[in-house]
Design a protein around this motif. Structure first.
Motif, PDB file in Angstrom:
ATOM      1  N   LYS A  32      76.827  68.477  -0.723  1.00  0.00           N
ATOM      2  CA  LYS A  32      76.971  67.191  -0.042  1.00  0.00           C
ATOM      3  C   LYS A  32      78.179  67.175   0.889  1.00  0.00           C
ATOM      4  CE  LYS A  32      77.365  62.292  -1.037  1.00  0.00           C
ATOM      5  NZ  LYS A  32      77.668  61.314  -2.056  1.00  0.00           N
ATOM      6  N   ASN A  33      79.283  67.784   0.482  1.00  0.00           N
ATOM      7  CA  ASN A  33      80.532  67.795   1.262  1.00  0.00           C
ATOM      8  C   ASN A  33      80.900  69.231   1.596  1.00  0.00           C
ATOM      9  OD1 ASN A  33      80.829  64.983   0.699  1.00  0.00           O
ATOM     10  ND2 ASN A  33      81.608  65.535  -1.312  1.00  0.00           N
ATOM     11  N   LYS A  34      80.410  69.735   2.671  1.00  0.00           N
ATOM     12  CA  LYS A  34      80.637  71.143   3.016  1.00  0.00           C
ATOM     13  C   LYS A  34      81.988  71.387   3.672  1.00  0.00           C
ATOM     14  CE  LYS A  34      75.780  72.086   3.605  1.00  0.00           C
ATOM     15  NZ  LYS A  34      75.377  73.206   2.840  1.00  0.00           N
ATOM     16  N   TYR A  35      82.802  70.348   3.840  1.00  0.00           N
ATOM     17  CA  TYR A  35      84.045  70.510   4.595  1.00  0.00           C
ATOM     18  C   TYR A  35      85.124  71.272   3.850  1.00  0.00           C
ATOM     19  CZ  TYR A  35      85.916  66.724   1.759  1.00  0.00           C
ATOM     20  OH  TYR A  35      86.325  65.962   0.715  1.00  0.00           O
ATOM     21  N   ASN A  36      85.058  71.368   2.529  1.00  0.00           N
ATOM     22  CA  ASN A  36      86.144  71.989   1.766  1.00  0.00           C
ATOM     23  C   ASN A  36      85.583  73.005   0.767  1.00  0.00           C
ATOM     24  OD1 ASN A  36      88.547  72.610   0.635  1.00  0.00           O
ATOM     25  ND2 ASN A  36      89.005  70.577  -0.128  1.00  0.00           N
ATOM     26  N   SER A  37      85.046  74.075   1.262  1.00  0.00           N
ATOM     27  CA  SER A  37      84.426  75.064   0.386  1.00  0.00           C
ATOM     28  C   SER A  37      85.411  75.717  -0.561  1.00  0.00           C
ATOM     29  CB  SER A  37      83.737  76.147   1.214  1.00  0.00           C
ATOM     30  OG  SER A  37      82.611  75.617   1.862  1.00  0.00           O
ATOM     31  N   SER A  38      86.643  75.933  -0.119  1.00  0.00           N
ATOM     32  CA  SER A  38      87.596  76.643  -0.983  1.00  0.00           C
ATOM     33  C   SER A  38      87.890  75.849  -2.253  1.00  0.00           C
ATOM     34  CB  SER A  38      88.883  76.957  -0.231  1.00  0.00           C
ATOM     35  OG  SER A  38      89.575  75.767   0.085  1.00  0.00           O
ATOM     36  N   GLY A  39      87.966  74.532  -2.163  1.00  0.00           N
ATOM     37  CA  GLY A  39      88.206  73.714  -3.347  1.00  0.00           C
ATOM     38  C   GLY A  39      87.085  73.843  -4.368  1.00  0.00           C
TER      39      GLY A  39
END
Length: 106
Positions: A32-39
């Protein structure tokens, strides 16, 4: 350590159920939220390492205490569990730092 016969099975079933639901929620939120993959990667690594720590802890408590070197074996398994748990918590802290970064709207 002597336990009732059903306790280890219940612990495994309960932990597995909660862990599967948690992993599914993390994957759903990642999609849903692809902006912060590293987290999300650090969070999944935390869950994986935490599962390994629980595996060693359950092996420690479920170990045959009549074994000649039972105390040493149980201590080793619990020690390994603690070290792996510590690494999992480091991954969780890194994930929290990653999620707390502020993103500017372009």
């Amino acid at each position: 350590m002597p336990l009732e016969q059903e306790v280890v099975g219940l612990l495994i079933a309960g932990f597995s159920t909660v862990m599967v639901v948690t992993i599914l929620v993390v994957v759903f939120l990642w999609i849903k939220n692809k902006y912060n993959s590293s987290g999300y990667i650090w969070t999944l690594l935390h869950l994986l390492l935490f599962s390994v720590a629980v595996y060693f802890a359950l092996n420690g408590i479920g170990f045959d205490y009549n074994h000649p070197m039972a105390s040493e074996e149980i201590s080793l398994k619990i020690g390994i569990s603690g070290v792996v748990w510590a690494f999992s918590m480091i991954c969780l802290v890194i994930a929290l730092f990653s999620f707390s970064k502020r993103y500017r709207a372009s």
